[in-house]
Design a protein around this motif. Structure first.
Motif, PDB file in Angstrom:
ATOM      1  N   HIS A  64     -50.998  43.678  90.321  1.00  0.00           N
ATOM      2  CA  HIS A  64     -50.497  45.017  90.647  1.00  0.00           C
ATOM      3  C   HIS A  64     -51.091  46.070  89.700  1.00  0.00           C
ATOM      4  CE1 HIS A  64     -47.339  47.885  92.058  1.00  0.00           C
ATOM      5  NE2 HIS A  64     -47.482  48.364  90.838  1.00  0.00           N
ATOM      6  N   HIS A 112     -53.970  49.089  90.492  1.00  0.00           N
ATOM      7  CA  HIS A 112     -53.753  50.521  90.274  1.00  0.00           C
ATOM      8  C   HIS A 112     -55.028  51.228  89.814  1.00  0.00           C
ATOM      9  CE1 HIS A 112     -49.654  51.631  91.038  1.00  0.00           C
ATOM     10  NE2 HIS A 112     -49.097  50.848  90.140  1.00  0.00           N
ATOM     11  N   GLU A 171     -49.950  50.685  84.157  1.00  0.00           N
ATOM     12  CA  GLU A 171     -51.364  50.635  84.517  1.00  0.00           C
ATOM     13  C   GLU A 171     -52.263  51.598  83.753  1.00  0.00           C
ATOM     14  OE1 GLU A 171     -48.860  51.852  86.575  1.00  0.00           O
ATOM     15  OE2 GLU A 171     -49.554  53.604  87.679  1.00  0.00           O
ATOM     16  N   TYR A 226     -41.094  51.711  96.106  1.00  0.00           N
ATOM     17  CA  TYR A 226     -42.022  50.592  95.935  1.00  0.00           C
ATOM     18  C   TYR A 226     -42.046  49.688  97.176  1.00  0.00           C
ATOM     19  CZ  TYR A 226     -43.094  51.252  90.943  1.00  0.00           C
ATOM     20  OH  TYR A 226     -43.572  51.711  89.744  1.00  0.00           O
ATOM     21  N   GLU A 262     -47.602  53.666  94.506  1.00  0.00           N
ATOM     22  CA  GLU A 262     -46.780  52.464  94.339  1.00  0.00           C
ATOM     23  C   GLU A 262     -46.626  51.664  95.633  1.00  0.00           C
ATOM     24  OE1 GLU A 262     -46.455  51.300  91.628  1.00  0.00           O
ATOM     25  OE2 GLU A 262     -46.500  52.966  90.207  1.00  0.00           O
TER      26      GLU A 262
END
Ligand code: ZN
Length: 847
Positions: free
Chosen positions: A289, A293, A256, A373, A312
């Motif tokens: 995802h 971030h 990210e 995660y 996460e």
């Protein structure tokens, strides 16, 4: 300080956290690219915030110059080790300049600045920046950046906005791990997005020439993610450009970096001919995802790496919500729970178990785990259940407002929810500090119009942790009448003590539907009669629990077939047939409900039931169950597949993907009966990779000896498709042949261990894809894995350490297998020059 021998104990403790004495607020970098002699000149704006020397991190750097406020530093003003540069007696505020030389071409660890197919790229999370230049390489040091890239290359990218060709300025303070640089001969697909406050953002997906026809889905996913985050979380993008780059050599899924996400090409590139439905779904999820971030990770980051779940767990939860909205709640939730059980429950039950927020580590790269995660995401989901949707929204809003621009802790996160909702989260915090999957024992009593449920929670001991405290467990439940009608709709019961009970006044014993939607990451210990499970499978209003009831029925049968040679009974087979043929039900749901528990799932469950799992027996029993299902459905299979065809051109949408998934499940059953005839026909007419791979796998299962060759002829120039080819052959080899097939494929001209995707395809094809093959009683699977881990460890310790987790279940098995696995772990540990990454993993597994 601790009293362990300093040269041996490299353990880092959360309790030792202290802020830096001197921080950096701005970084000015000039990078002159060269494969073997890249020059990095850096100028750091430094400010003292407490007493002590400034210790900068640096690895594999050749230091050419150090200057403080423009003056060359004399040798007694600094000290240098392999991993640090210490500035002694630094003033209160100053500019620190260094010049270093690095060799990206020789960097095969894929951490820091490296080369992939002639292109320069970086990977800095967690501690890669220190391989680029000397810096305070830790997430609580946040600085703005000016980056000048010098090279004769058409594309030169870094974070932020481009002010001139190769010059980038990132106005948002960020930690080093979010730095990125990419340069090379790349081609972009362009698009744009208008934010809800009316700003235009340029979107680019950069790929190698030739791949530009495969970027559409990633771009589409990006735009949908941006709109979703505005709508659902009120989060707006904050730069004028958002770049995504695809690289072939990458240790993880994607990264990210601020304004410049770098992706494993597997999670960007897709066309109907080359990518499967699962690939499309992964691209959508991972693009989302990494984009999410930007707020949960980048604008608000982690104070230290112990807080990794802060970014996460939350970001996984957000991408799961996004995928539920895009693809349907039930099927997404079932898929996420399957993944959680397969990877996180397994981790939590073995020697590598650790809390969602660990208290110590040796190598942080070993903690990018399913626990941090996926269990981390479950904790966010439970928090949302406990405070309600509105409380959750208020807590998030406060978090974004209060902590924007900061490096935070889990305490900061929880405090926002306490402040926004008034709820005390002291007990909830135990979920972050206690490892292990709680077992919730459920017993029912019905007496004279009173229905009573007794509940008990037990949290198992895990390495370094015993005698745990009870945690708050949100149990969503409902009650059905025996005829299937709902008598009590979904309620949440918070189990906060070790034992508890619930009572209801009812005329008849109801059917309990508990842990609806999988409301907590726990294992239920609940023996429910088959008849009740069949009622739930047919009638529960909660689709997750409908699926779960079917799963419990199947697992029971498979386990009893393993332990007692039990037959597959007609009522169960009838229920499966009903499911398969129920045209009113969603095909994706039917595919999930017809899929049997995996071999490893069964091994886990048998072990939990104190039975030593026999991988060969599990394999055979699963095949037998499939055969029984196939025979029961024999007359319907062909028509059913026909009625779920997706004629016309391929569309990755969830509805069609569900039909293809069901059709693949049915084809597997057909193959049990016809030895591959239907699969051959399906393979020959397939017009997309989903159908082609499904048929390919069936043909391999059926022992077809020509299909691997013709597949290779068709796809040998496509690296992502060839990864599938390598994996499928190993995963679908007969157990006794699997190690031999894997070994032969390591000698194939296209096998390249230095490419993580290729290496993983082959190795995990065996360890994860073919458990009975990996656990071959002759021990060759173990030896094969250990040898390749040792081989890869020399160049890429991160990926080697990650794949070593295949050994983490070793104590489950019989004495012979245990001895052989232990011997391989000891062989690894006895090897000189082992990386910190792999040695930490092996030491933990042997404890
Ligand atoms: Zn992430």
């Amino acid at each position: 300080m601790r009293d362990a021998t300093p040269e041996q104990d490299q353990t880092i403790y959360l309790a030792d956290y202290a802020p830096v004495p001197v921080t950096v607020t701005h970084v000015d970098l000039q990078v002159r690219l060269d494969p073997l002699a890249t020059r990095v000149s850096s100028r750091l704006t430094c400010i003292r915030q407490g007493p002590g020397d400034m210790v900068l991190n640096g690895e594999l750097l050749k230091l050419r110059a150090v200057r403080l406020d423009g003056e060359e530093l004399s040798p007694d003003a600094y000290s240098l080790t392999d991993t640090t540069l210490t500035i002694l007696n630094a003033p209160d505020s100053f500019l620190l300049e260094t010049e270093v030389e690095i060799a990206p071409q020789t960097n095969k660890a894929l951490s820091g600045l490296y080369m992939s197919n002639g292109m320069y790229c970086t990977q800095c999370e967690a501690e890669g920046f220190r391989r680029i230049t000397y810096m305070l390489d830790r997430p609580d040091v946040m600085a703005t950046y000016d980056v000048q890239i010098d090279a004769d290359l058409p594309v030169m990218l870094s974070n932020g906005d481009e002010t001139a060709h190769g010059h980038w300025r990132d106005p948002w303070p960020k930690p080093t791990y979010l730095f990125a640089l990419v340069a090379g001969d790349l081609i972009a697909t362009h698009d744009s997005f208008t934010t809800m406050d009316g700003r235009d953002v340029a979107l680019n997906v950069w790929v190698r020439p030739g791949d530009e026809g495969r970027t559409a889905y990633a771009l589409d996913s990006l735009k949908r993610s941006m709109a979703w985050d505005e709508k659902v979380y009120g989060r707006v993008y904050d730069l004028s450009v958002f770049n995504i780059v695809a690289v072939d050599d990458f240790n993880m899924g994607a990264m990210e970096n601020k304004g410049l996400n770098i992706f494993n090409s597997k999670y960007v590139l897709a066309s109907p001919e080359t990518a499967t439905d699962a690939d499309f779904a992964n691209i959508e999820r991972i693009v989302a995802h990494e984009y999410f971030h930007n707020w949960t990770g980048n604008r608000i980051t982690c104070r230290d790496w112990f807080q990794l779940c802060l970014k996460e767990g939350l970001t996984v939860f957000r991408d799961q919500q996004f995928s539920q909205d895009a693809r349907g709640f039930a099927t997404q939730r079932i898929g996420d729970v399957l993944n959680l059980r397969a990877r996180q429950f397994r981790e939590d039950a073995g020697p590598l178990a650790h809390p969602v927020r660990p208290e110590s580590f040796v190598e942080i790269n070993n903690f990018y785990t399913a626990t941090i995660y996926e269990k981390g995401a479950e904790l966010i989901g439970m928090l949302r259940t406990l405070v309600g949707a509105e409380g959750y929204a208020a807590g998030c809003a406060l978090y974004f407002e209060r902590h924007d621009g900061q490096a935070c802790t889990i305490e900061d996160w929880l405090a926002c929810f306490e402040a926004a909702t008034g709820r005390d989260l002291t007990q909830f915090k135990l979920w972050y500090t206690q490892a292990g999957t709680p077992v919730v024992k459920v017993t029912e009593h019905f007496n004279d119009g009173t229905y009573r449920i007794d509940l008990e929670q037990v949290i198992p001991d895990t390495p370094g942790q015993a005698n745990k405290k009870p945690m708050p467990i949100p149990l969503a439940f409902g009650l059905l009448a025996q005829d299937g009608s709902e008598v009590v709709g979904t309620q949440i019961h918070e189990l906060t003590s070790e034992t508890d009970h619930l009572s209801f006044d009812l005329d008849a014993k109801p059917v309990l539907s508990i842990l609806r939607g999988f409301s907590a990451p726990v294992i239920l210990d609940f023996v429910q009669p088959d008849a009740e499970r069949l009622t739930l499978l047919a009638h529960d209003t909660d689709p997750f629990n409908r699926w779960e009831a079917g799963r419990a029925l199947a697992k029971d049968r498979l386990m009893r077939a393993v332990t007692d040679d039990a037959d597959f009974d007609a009522p169960w087979l009838d229920a499966m047939t009903t499911l398969a043929t129920d045209t009113d039900a969603d095909p994706a749901f039917r595919a999930l409900a017809l899929a049997l528990p995996s071999e490893d799932d069964l091994a886990q469950s048998l072990h939990n039931a104190d039975v030593v799992p026999d991988p060969d027996r599990i394999y055979a029993v699963r095949r037998a169950a499939q055969l029984a299902m196939a025979e029961h459905l024999r007359d319907d299979l062909s028509d059913l597949r026909e009625s779920n065809a997706t004629p016309g051109s391929y569309d990755p949408k969830a509805e069609d993907a569900g039909k293809r998934a069901l059709s693949a499940t049915l084809l597997r059953l057909q193959t049990m009966l016809d030895g591959g005839k239907a699969a051959r026909a399906a393979y020959d007419v397939a017009n997309n990779m989903t159908d082609r791979m499904a048929a390919f796998a069936c043909l391999l299962d059926a022992g077809d000896e020509t299909v691997a060759h013709s597949f290779e002829q068709d796809w040998q120039d496509d690296r992502l498709v060839m990864d599938k080819w390598f994996m499928a052959q190993v995963a679908h080899a007969a157990p006794r042949d699997a190690v031999g097939v894997a070994d032969r494929l390591t000698r194939h001209r296209d096998f390249d261990a230095s490419n993580p995707n290729r290496f993983r395809s082959l190795i995990a094809g065996l360890t994860g894809g073919n458990p009975a093959g990996f656990h071959n009683p002759d021990g060759t699977g173990y030896e094969f894995l250990a040898s390749w881990l040792l081989h890869l460890d020399k160049s890429n310790p991160q990926t080697s350490a990650r794949l070593s987790t295949a050994f983490d279940g070793w104590t489950r098995y019989d004495a012979d297998r245990q001895a052989m696995m232990k011997a391989q772990l000891e062989r690894i540990l006895g090897t000189t020059g082992l990386s910190r990454d792999l040695s930490e993993m092996v030491i933990r597994m042997l404890k």
